[in-house]
Write a protein that holds these residues in place. Structure first.
Motif, PDB file in Angstrom:
ATOM      1  N   UNK A 195      31.650  14.806   3.701  1.00 31.81           N
ATOM      2  CA  UNK A 195      30.422  14.284   3.471  1.00 31.81           C
ATOM      3  C   UNK A 195      29.417  15.163   3.914  1.00 31.81           C
ATOM      4  N   UNK A 196      29.780  16.460   4.441  1.00 31.29           N
ATOM      5  CA  UNK A 196      28.618  17.520   5.212  1.00 31.29           C
ATOM      6  C   UNK A 196      28.663  18.328   4.291  1.00 31.29           C
TER       7      UNK A 196
ATOM      8  N   UNK B  19      36.317   7.129   6.223  1.00 30.15           N
ATOM      9  CA  UNK B  19      36.415   8.512   6.718  1.00 30.15           C
ATOM     10  C   UNK B  19      37.140   8.509   7.935  1.00 30.15           C
ATOM     11  N   UNK B  20      37.750   9.670   8.216  1.00 26.89           N
ATOM     12  CA  UNK B  20      38.253   9.977   9.503  1.00 26.89           C
ATOM     13  C   UNK B  20      37.317  10.904  10.172  1.00 26.89           C
ATOM     14  N   UNK B  21      37.126  10.471  11.850  1.00 27.45           N
ATOM     15  CA  UNK B  21      36.156  11.191  12.365  1.00 27.45           C
ATOM     16  C   UNK B  21      36.698  12.661  12.881  1.00 27.45           C
ATOM     17  N   UNK B  22      37.195  13.621  12.304  1.00 27.90           N
ATOM     18  CA  UNK B  22      37.641  14.572  12.847  1.00 27.90           C
ATOM     19  C   UNK B  22      36.311  15.532  13.326  1.00 27.90           C
ATOM     20  N   UNK B  23      36.402  15.931  14.372  1.00 24.83           N
ATOM     21  CA  UNK B  23      34.960  16.613  14.842  1.00 24.83           C
ATOM     22  C   UNK B  23      35.272  17.967  15.195  1.00 24.83           C
ATOM     23  N   UNK B  24      34.993  18.881  14.344  1.00 28.07           N
ATOM     24  CA  UNK B  24      35.100  20.145  14.103  1.00 28.07           C
ATOM     25  C   UNK B  24      33.484  21.026  14.004  1.00 28.07           C
ATOM     26  N   UNK B  25      33.393  22.226  14.448  1.00 27.50           N
ATOM     27  CA  UNK B  25      32.026  22.826  14.422  1.00 27.50           C
ATOM     28  C   UNK B  25      31.020  22.106  15.330  1.00 27.50           C
ATOM     29  N   UNK B  26      30.045  22.180  14.628  1.00 26.48           N
ATOM     30  CA  UNK B  26      28.760  21.503  15.670  1.00 26.48           C
ATOM     31  C   UNK B  26      28.550  20.352  15.506  1.00 26.48           C
ATOM     32  N   UNK B  27      29.440  19.285  15.086  1.00 30.90           N
ATOM     33  CA  UNK B  27      28.949  18.089  14.886  1.00 30.90           C
ATOM     34  C   UNK B  27      29.818  17.075  15.803  1.00 30.90           C
ATOM     35  N   UNK B  28      29.264  16.209  16.471  1.00 28.90           N
ATOM     36  CA  UNK B  28      29.987  15.182  17.517  1.00 28.90           C
ATOM     37  C   UNK B  28      29.681  13.869  16.734  1.00 28.90           C
ATOM     38  N   UNK B  29      30.684  12.942  16.751  1.00 28.64           N
ATOM     39  CA  UNK B  29      30.292  11.801  16.389  1.00 28.64           C
ATOM     40  C   UNK B  29      30.475  10.787  17.633  1.00 28.64           C
ATOM     41  N   UNK B  30      29.578  10.341  18.318  1.00 25.79           N
ATOM     42  CA  UNK B  30      29.488   9.270  19.343  1.00 25.79           C
ATOM     43  C   UNK B  30      29.926   8.187  19.282  1.00 25.79           C
ATOM     44  N   UNK B  31      30.627   7.442  20.066  1.00 21.00           N
ATOM     45  CA  UNK B  31      31.286   5.986  19.873  1.00 21.00           C
ATOM     46  C   UNK B  31      32.657   6.397  19.403  1.00 21.00           C
TER      47      UNK B  31
END
Length: 139
Positions: free
Chosen positions: A75-76, A101-113
């Protein structure tokens, strides 16, 4: 129910998702949409019903499915190391299909919670959600 699994690069996440969906819901119509042929091929070998590759295929099918599945990166803009074009991100965002969506966190995006847990645990949760949606649609 028609489900689109979207992935890029080598298709490893999409492959894992398709395998688990196919195990639990053999009748499910799974459309593998890869940003490239390698990703699409991996998902087809994992049991997707049909597949297509590239920006045009993803944009064309975004409104022709009931559910869109993948990592948050789909989505980004320029997600998946640049494989998600602005057109893909827009088509998926604007699609009326529900997104899981699976909140895989790579690069400069952090998903809080969200908790950082192993990918198989995220996939199991995702498959549970899809199973619930399929059951609701049957009722």
């Amino acid at each position: 129910m028609r489900v689109a699994v979207i992935d890029g690069q080598g298709g490893g996440i999409g492959k894992h998702i398709v395998e688990q969906l196919r195990k639990r819901m053999p009748e499910l119509e799974i459309l593998a949409l890869g940003t490239n042929a390698l990703a699409t091929g991996a998902m087809l070998r994992a049991g997707a019903t049909e597949g297509a590759s590239g920006e045009s295929a993803i944009c064309f099918n975004a409104d022709r499915v009931d559910l869109i599945i993948g990592s948050f990166a789909i989505m980004t803009v320029y997600g998946l190391l640049g494989e998600i074009t602005p057109a893909i991100a827009a088509a998926l965002s604007l699609s009326k299909a529900e997104k899981i969506l699976i909140p895989i966190q790579r690069g400069n995006i952090r998903i809080i919670g969200t908790n950082r847990i192993p990918l198989p645990h995220y996939v199991e949760s995702l498959v549970n959600e899809v199973e619930q949606r399929v059951e609701q649609k049957k009722e």
